[in-house]
Structures are given as C-alpha cells and as structure tokens.
Design a protein around this motif. Structure first.
Motif, PDB file in Angstrom:
ATOM      1  N   LEU A  61      44.230  39.334  38.472  1.00 24.26           N
ATOM      2  CA  LEU A  61      43.470  40.225  39.256  1.00 24.26           C
ATOM      3  C   LEU A  61      44.440  41.332  39.900  1.00 24.26           C
ATOM      4  O   LEU A  61      45.415  41.038  40.442  1.00 24.26           O
ATOM      5  CB  LEU A  61      42.436  39.887  40.341  1.00 24.26           C
ATOM      6  CG  LEU A  61      41.503  40.670  40.934  1.00 24.26           C
ATOM      7  CD1 LEU A  61      40.377  40.848  40.017  1.00 24.26           C
ATOM      8  CD2 LEU A  61      40.901  40.067  42.234  1.00 24.26           C
ATOM      9  N   PRO A  67      29.887  30.043  40.151  1.00 28.95           N
ATOM     10  CA  PRO A  67      31.290  30.609  40.108  1.00 28.95           C
ATOM     11  C   PRO A  67      31.669  30.050  38.481  1.00 28.95           C
ATOM     12  O   PRO A  67      31.624  28.792  38.424  1.00 28.95           O
ATOM     13  CB  PRO A  67      32.220  30.504  41.022  1.00 28.95           C
ATOM     14  CG  PRO A  67      31.520  30.148  42.169  1.00 28.95           C
ATOM     15  CD  PRO A  67      30.062  29.449  41.603  1.00 28.95           C
ATOM     16  N   GLU A  68      32.250  30.639  37.426  1.00 31.50           N
ATOM     17  CA  GLU A  68      32.754  30.347  36.353  1.00 31.50           C
ATOM     18  C   GLU A  68      34.133  30.038  36.559  1.00 31.50           C
ATOM     19  O   GLU A  68      34.802  31.059  37.048  1.00 31.50           O
ATOM     20  CB  GLU A  68      32.269  31.375  35.144  1.00 31.50           C
ATOM     21  CG  GLU A  68      30.810  31.305  34.847  1.00 31.50           C
ATOM     22  CD  GLU A  68      30.744  32.580  33.836  1.00 31.50           C
ATOM     23  OE1 GLU A  68      31.796  32.738  33.036  1.00 31.50           O
ATOM     24  OE2 GLU A  68      29.738  32.734  33.451  1.00 31.50           O
ATOM     25  N   GLY A  98      37.890  29.738  35.236  1.00 32.46           N
ATOM     26  CA  GLY A  98      38.806  30.445  34.126  1.00 32.46           C
ATOM     27  C   GLY A  98      39.910  31.160  34.759  1.00 32.46           C
ATOM     28  O   GLY A  98      39.625  32.148  35.472  1.00 32.46           O
ATOM     29  N   THR A 150      40.074  43.148  36.780  1.00 34.79           N
ATOM     30  CA  THR A 150      40.789  42.201  36.251  1.00 34.79           C
ATOM     31  C   THR A 150      41.955  42.585  35.129  1.00 34.79           C
ATOM     32  O   THR A 150      41.771  43.863  34.438  1.00 34.79           O
ATOM     33  CB  THR A 150      39.738  41.451  35.238  1.00 34.79           C
ATOM     34  OG1 THR A 150      38.517  40.793  36.195  1.00 34.79           O
ATOM     35  CG2 THR A 150      40.382  40.355  34.656  1.00 34.79           C
ATOM     36  N   ASP A 164      39.881  30.925  46.082  1.00 36.61           N
ATOM     37  CA  ASP A 164      40.369  32.174  45.225  1.00 36.61           C
ATOM     38  C   ASP A 164      39.686  33.416  45.927  1.00 36.61           C
ATOM     39  O   ASP A 164      40.168  34.728  46.144  1.00 36.61           O
ATOM     40  CB  ASP A 164      39.880  32.223  43.763  1.00 36.61           C
ATOM     41  CG  ASP A 164      40.941  31.605  42.756  1.00 36.61           C
ATOM     42  OD1 ASP A 164      42.157  31.208  43.260  1.00 36.61           O
ATOM     43  OD2 ASP A 164      40.592  31.321  41.621  1.00 36.61           O
ATOM     44  N   TRP A 181      39.328  31.007  39.284  1.00 38.16           N
ATOM     45  CA  TRP A 181      37.838  31.166  39.069  1.00 38.16           C
ATOM     46  C   TRP A 181      37.453  32.360  39.198  1.00 38.16           C
ATOM     47  O   TRP A 181      38.051  33.463  39.663  1.00 38.16           O
ATOM     48  CB  TRP A 181      37.047  30.483  40.181  1.00 38.16           C
ATOM     49  CG  TRP A 181      37.218  29.029  40.273  1.00 38.16           C
ATOM     50  CD1 TRP A 181      38.301  28.410  41.006  1.00 38.16           C
ATOM     51  CD2 TRP A 181      36.425  27.856  40.061  1.00 38.16           C
ATOM     52  NE1 TRP A 181      38.310  27.050  41.075  1.00 38.16           N
ATOM     53  CE2 TRP A 181      36.944  26.726  40.139  1.00 38.16           C
ATOM     54  CE3 TRP A 181      35.003  28.121  39.412  1.00 38.16           C
ATOM     55  CZ2 TRP A 181      36.264  25.494  39.958  1.00 38.16           C
ATOM     56  CZ3 TRP A 181      34.384  27.000  39.134  1.00 38.16           C
ATOM     57  CH2 TRP A 181      35.085  25.665  39.348  1.00 38.16           C
ATOM     58  N   HIS A 182      36.206  33.000  38.551  1.00 38.88           N
ATOM     59  CA  HIS A 182      35.680  34.307  38.542  1.00 38.88           C
ATOM     60  C   HIS A 182      34.967  34.376  39.723  1.00 38.88           C
ATOM     61  O   HIS A 182      33.700  34.389  39.598  1.00 38.88           O
ATOM     62  CB  HIS A 182      34.993  34.604  37.213  1.00 38.88           C
ATOM     63  CG  HIS A 182      35.727  34.303  35.848  1.00 38.88           C
ATOM     64  ND1 HIS A 182      36.517  35.510  35.464  1.00 38.88           N
ATOM     65  CD2 HIS A 182      36.075  33.366  35.092  1.00 38.88           C
ATOM     66  CE1 HIS A 182      37.252  35.243  34.381  1.00 38.88           C
ATOM     67  NE2 HIS A 182      36.824  33.844  34.138  1.00 38.88           N
ATOM     68  N   HIS A 194      42.673  33.604  35.274  1.00 31.95           N
ATOM     69  CA  HIS A 194      42.774  35.191  34.903  1.00 31.95           C
ATOM     70  C   HIS A 194      43.720  35.856  35.929  1.00 31.95           C
ATOM     71  O   HIS A 194      43.733  35.215  36.970  1.00 31.95           O
ATOM     72  CB  HIS A 194      41.546  35.711  34.646  1.00 31.95           C
ATOM     73  CG  HIS A 194      40.728  35.903  35.870  1.00 31.95           C
ATOM     74  ND1 HIS A 194      40.039  34.906  36.453  1.00 31.95           N
ATOM     75  CD2 HIS A 194      40.399  36.837  36.712  1.00 31.95           C
ATOM     76  CE1 HIS A 194      39.342  35.106  37.389  1.00 31.95           C
ATOM     77  NE2 HIS A 194      39.488  36.537  37.862  1.00 31.95           N
ATOM     78  N   GLU A 227      34.876  37.355  41.288  1.00 32.92           N
ATOM     79  CA  GLU A 227      34.697  38.959  41.337  1.00 32.92           C
ATOM     80  C   GLU A 227      33.136  39.094  41.608  1.00 32.92           C
ATOM     81  O   GLU A 227      32.628  40.108  42.519  1.00 32.92           O
ATOM     82  CB  GLU A 227      35.286  39.635  40.407  1.00 32.92           C
ATOM     83  CG  GLU A 227      36.795  39.706  40.566  1.00 32.92           C
ATOM     84  CD  GLU A 227      37.255  38.360  39.533  1.00 32.92           C
ATOM     85  OE1 GLU A 227      36.762  37.332  39.552  1.00 32.92           O
ATOM     86  OE2 GLU A 227      38.193  38.838  38.719  1.00 32.92           O
TER      87      GLU A 227
END
Length: 247
Positions: free
Chosen positions: A187, A180-181, A183, A200, A109, A160-161, A185, A163
């Motif tokens: 962008l 990294p978390e 999740g 986001t 990502d 993955w977050h 989402h 950012e």
C-alpha cells in the motif's frame, strides 16, 4: 533536593505505576489518598489519545477489546513524548507481538495503515513535480537521473486487505463489515498537497520499481528491472500525476 522537587518526582513516578512517597497527595484531615484521581486521569487521557490517533481501529475492534489493548499498551509503552500526538507509534508492533489482545490479525494491518496516514498528514511539505515539469527535463540526463519522492510517501507491506473496512468505517457509523480477506500486497500512502491519499501498488513490477527508486537507484537501473524503458516511463508519469514525486 527541595520538598517540591521531591514531590514532583514522586508524582511522576506514581503516575507511571511506581509506589508513591508517603504522604503524597493525601487530604490532611481525612487522610484519604487523592493520588488515584491523577493516576486515573492520566491513564484515561492517554487511552483517549490512542483512540484519537487510531480513529477507525477502536470502532473495528469494539470498545471493550480496544480498552483492554490500550491499557496493556500503556503499561508496556508509557508516553515518552511531550505531545500526545505521537502516543501509539508502536501500537501495531505491540499488537503483532501480543495476538491474544487482538480479536483478528487483520487489525494489526489496520493499525499500521492508520498510523501511516497520520504520519503522512504531518510530513514535511514539498512541491510536487507537475507532468509539464517532468516533460521539460533534458533527455540526455535521464540515464543518471534519480527520482525524489515526496517526504510523506510510505510503502506498507500488508498481509490483509483492510482497505475496504477502513473506507466503510470512514463513511458510515455502523457499517456491515465483511470478513477481511488475507493476501499479501503493498500500500502506498502519501500527501501531495492538503489531502492524504492511499492506493494499492498496482503490480509486482511497480513494487520493484518503487523499492529501487526509493533506495536512490537511477533511471538506468530502473530500466534494467523493467527490461525496457517504456514501462518505466509510464510508471514515472503515473507517479508524477499522483504527486508522489517532487522537483
């Protein structure tokens, strides 16, 4: 075929890993092969270009892991463009298909985000719509109105977050990075004027409205998605203020 053309084609093939024609680039007295100099320089330059085109990713992965990845990518996807600016456009796809070369799945990502930012920077210019221009549009034309997005706008679906890591690596040479978390989402990446931006997607509703509007559905269709016009108007006003929409 002329001798020169034969040598040029042989050199090109050898640079990409094929066997070199007999006698190509050999020192006439010592008979030592000189082709390896060009082969090494070619590969080194493309690996360096891959680093430049993904500025944060090599630092996140570490030099050794990135070099192994870069060599494997070069072998699978040799440069096909005259400009090395475009070398690496399939790197994230390659990483996803070869997880053994990627120390952490979040790096896929991160590569996608970085390439999207680079694409946005090089996208065609267009004049963003201003809030005043939005307010001046005739009211009776809104149901059939189709929104036009800036050519740089991209919407990425991430798992993955990444950012926070990207921001930290941009700001510090040796930041302390947290794990990294995970999740899902989305962008948004765009470049309204001279500066590339990202954020986001705020909600599931905004994601639906973005997808529909970018497909070319009109304002009345967006209102059906949101169940009322109030939420759509607020979202369109936000997009306008951010420079996502053009005249």
């Amino acid at each position: 075929m002329s001798v020169l053309m034969h040598q040029q084609r042989g050199l090109h093939a050898a640079m990409l890993g094929a066997a070199a024609p007999e006698g190509l680039l050999r020192e006439p007295v010592q008979h030592e092969p000189l082709l390896c100099i060009y082969q090494n320089a070619y590969r080194a330059r493309l690996v360096a270009a891959l680093r430049d085109n993904h500025g944060v990713l090599p630092r996140a992965m570490g030099d050794e892991a990135f070099d192994v990845l870069a060599e494997a990518y070069l072998q699978a996807h040799p440069s096909r463009q005259p400009s090395i600016r475009w070398f690496g456009h399939r790197l994230a796809e390659f990483m996803a298909a070869h997880p053994g070369l990627v120390p952490h799945p979040a790096f896929v990502d991160l590569a996608r985000m970085e390439w999207a930012l680079r694409d946005a920077f090089d996208a065609a210019d267009a004049t963003p719509m201003t809030p005043a221009e939005l307010a001046a549009l005739p009211v009776d034309g809104w149901p059939q109105r189709v929104l036009r997005f800036h050519p740089s706008v991209q919407v990425l679906a991430l798992d993955w977050h990444v950012e926070p890591a990207w921001r930290a690596l941009q700001a510090d040479d040796e930041p302390a990075l947290a794990e990294p978390e995970a999740g899902e989402h989305q962008l948004i990446v765009w470049r309204p004027l001279l500066e590339t931006r990202w954020r986001t997607v705020a909600s599931a509703l905004e994601a639906q409205l973005l997808a529909a509007a970018m497909r070319g559905e009109d304002f009345s269709a967006l209102c059906e998605i949101a169940a009322d016009a109030v939420g759509v108007v607020g979202t369109v006003q936000q997009w306008t203020a951010e420079g996502l929409l053009i005249r």
